[in-house]
Design an enzyme around this catalytic site. Sequence first.
Site, PDB file in Angstrom:
ATOM      1  CG  ASP A  14      35.947  39.229  37.975  1.00 57.45           C
ATOM      2  OD1 ASP A  14      34.995  39.459  38.753  1.00 57.45           O
ATOM      3  OD2 ASP A  14      37.079  38.877  38.387  1.00 57.45           O
ATOM      4  CG  ASP A  19      40.241  39.788  38.691  1.00 53.79           C
ATOM      5  OD1 ASP A  19      39.642  40.504  39.519  1.00 53.79           O
ATOM      6  OD2 ASP A  19      39.842  38.679  38.334  1.00 53.79           O
ATOM      7  CG  ASN A  43      35.586  42.228  40.359  1.00 55.38           C
ATOM      8  OD1 ASN A  43      34.998  41.956  41.389  1.00 55.38           O
ATOM      9  ND2 ASN A  43      36.783  41.751  40.061  1.00 55.38           N
ATOM     10  CB  THR A 128      40.976  35.377  39.265  1.00 55.72           C
ATOM     11  OG1 THR A 128      40.938  36.153  38.044  1.00 55.72           O
ATOM     12  CG2 THR A 128      42.250  34.569  39.328  1.00 55.72           C
ATOM     13  CG  PHE A 169      31.781  38.827  43.904  1.00 59.15           C
ATOM     14  CD1 PHE A 169      32.545  38.747  42.747  1.00 59.15           C
ATOM     15  CD2 PHE A 169      30.668  39.660  43.914  1.00 59.15           C
ATOM     16  CE1 PHE A 169      32.213  39.483  41.619  1.00 59.15           C
ATOM     17  CE2 PHE A 169      30.325  40.407  42.788  1.00 59.15           C
ATOM     18  CZ  PHE A 169      31.093  40.313  41.641  1.00 59.15           C
ATOM     19  CG  ASN A 170      35.295  35.241  41.985  1.00 58.51           C
ATOM     20  OD1 ASN A 170      34.906  36.317  41.533  1.00 58.51           O
ATOM     21  ND2 ASN A 170      36.567  34.997  42.262  1.00 58.51           N
ATOM     22  CG  HIS A 243      40.100  38.316  47.392  1.00 59.30           C
ATOM     23  ND1 HIS A 243      39.766  37.793  48.622  1.00 59.30           N
ATOM     24  CD2 HIS A 243      39.503  39.534  47.333  1.00 59.30           C
ATOM     25  CE1 HIS A 243      38.986  38.643  49.276  1.00 59.30           C
ATOM     26  NE2 HIS A 243      38.805  39.708  48.530  1.00 59.30           N
ATOM     27  CG  ASP A 244      41.209  37.520  41.840  1.00 63.02           C
ATOM     28  OD1 ASP A 244      40.731  38.502  41.251  1.00 63.02           O
ATOM     29  OD2 ASP A 244      40.502  36.676  42.432  1.00 63.02           O
TER      30      ASP A 244
HETATM   31  O1  RIB Z   1      35.477  37.472  46.480  1.00 62.97           O
HETATM   32  C1  RIB Z   1      36.651  37.952  45.884  1.00 62.97           C
HETATM   33  C2  RIB Z   1      36.611  37.768  44.400  1.00 62.97           C
HETATM   34  O2  RIB Z   1      35.558  38.538  43.861  1.00 62.97           O
HETATM   35  C3  RIB Z   1      37.887  38.262  43.694  1.00 62.97           C
HETATM   36  O3  RIB Z   1      38.109  37.484  42.549  1.00 62.97           O
HETATM   37  C4  RIB Z   1      37.537  39.665  43.298  1.00 62.97           C
HETATM   38  O4  RIB Z   1      38.266  40.083  42.134  1.00 62.97           O
HETATM   39  C5  RIB Z   1      36.080  39.515  42.959  1.00 62.97           C
HETATM   40  O5  RIB Z   1      35.999  39.008  41.644  1.00 62.97           O
HETATM   41 CA    CA Z   2      38.314  38.551  40.358  1.00 66.93          CA
END
Ligand code: RIB
Ligand code: CA
Length: 314
Positions: A14, A19, A43, A128, A169-170, A243-244
Site C-alpha cells: 500500500d 513500501d 496508507n 507490507t 496499522f496493517n 518498517h516494510d
Molecule cells: O505500521 C506500519 C505499516 O503501516 C507500514 O506497512 C506502513 O507502510 C503502513 O502501511
Molecule cells: Ca505499508
Amino acid sequence: MSEEKRTKIILDCDPGHDDAVAIMLAAGSPKIELLGITTESGNQTLEKTTRNALNVLQWIGRGDIPVYVGCQGPMVREKMTAADIHGETGLDGPVFPPLELKPQKKHAVQYIIDTLMAGSGDITMVTTGPMTNLGMAIRLEPRIVEKIERIVLMGGSYQHGNVTPAAEFNILCDPEAAHVCFSCGRPVYMMGLDITRQVLCTPDVVERMKKIDNCAGRLFVDLMAHFCRTQKEIFGLPGGPLHDPCTLVWLIAPDVITTKPMYSTIDISHGESYGRTNCDFFSYLHKPQNVRVAYAVDVDGYWDVIEEELRRYS
Ligand code: RIB
Ligand code: CA
C-alpha cells in the site's frame, strides 16, 4: 558457480513511503524474483497506492513488473488510511515525471490465485500493507493455501501497537483478513513493530544514502524527507521507522533479523484490543506455534543491506 536460486515473490503493498523502499529492494535484488505487485487501500486509497506503485516502478526503470489493482477496502470493518503519515498522495515528497505506466486489467486477487495455482509451491507472499488481497484470495480459492511457500508480512507487534495501544496499522486495517492468513496453515513470518521501530532512518542514515548517486538513492532521500518529518511530528521519533523493507531484508539476508516461533492469533473481537496480534512469546498456552515472530534485528546489518541494494541501480 551455479547461479544462486532467486526467491520468487508477489509483493502486496500500500505505497506508502516505506513500501516504496521495499519495492526498490524487491525489484533490484539478484536474490529476489519479483513476479508482480498487487496493491490495496491502506496508507491511502486504492487509486493512490496503485498510482504510487506505478510511479516508483517507472522511476527505477522497471515498468516491466506488472501491477495488479486489489481490493477497495477491508473485508468487514470500515476503511482507514494514514494520510497523517504518508500525506494526501500517499507518497508526498518526491516529484515524479508524468506517469505512463498502467496497471493490469486482471484483479489482484485473481492474479494471486492464478499465479499460485500455476506455481509449484515455491512462491513467497510478501505483504507490507493490510492483508485484504491475500485473505480474499484464500477465501475465494482455498486450494492456493498449499501453493504458498510462506507468508512474510510487515505487521503486528507482540508488544505495543501504533494506532491503538494494542494494534498495528496493517493488521488493524483488516483484522479479519489477517486472521485468515495467520490461521491458513502455511509458514508465517511476522516482521512487527518490535523490530521495525529499531530501524530508524535518522539523519546520518539519510546522509549515508545521499551518497548513493543514482535513481534509487535520490528517491530514498526524497521519500525520507517527508516520512521522517511526519514520524517526528506524530511519534517524536528521531528517524522514520523503515518498517516494510524488513520483509525484503529478511529474505535477502536472513541473519540480520532473528525470529522465534510463537502461537499467534489476531484479536477479531470488537473490544479495545481489536486487531492485536496476540503472540505467545513464552509459550504459556502450549499451542501450535504457527508464526515465526521477529524479535531482534542487527541494525547496522540492516542499513548495510539497504545501501547495498540501493547501490545496484544506475
Ligand atoms: O505500521 C506500519 C505499516 O503501516 C507500514 O506497512 C506502513 O507502510 C503502513 O502501511
Ligand atoms: Ca505499508
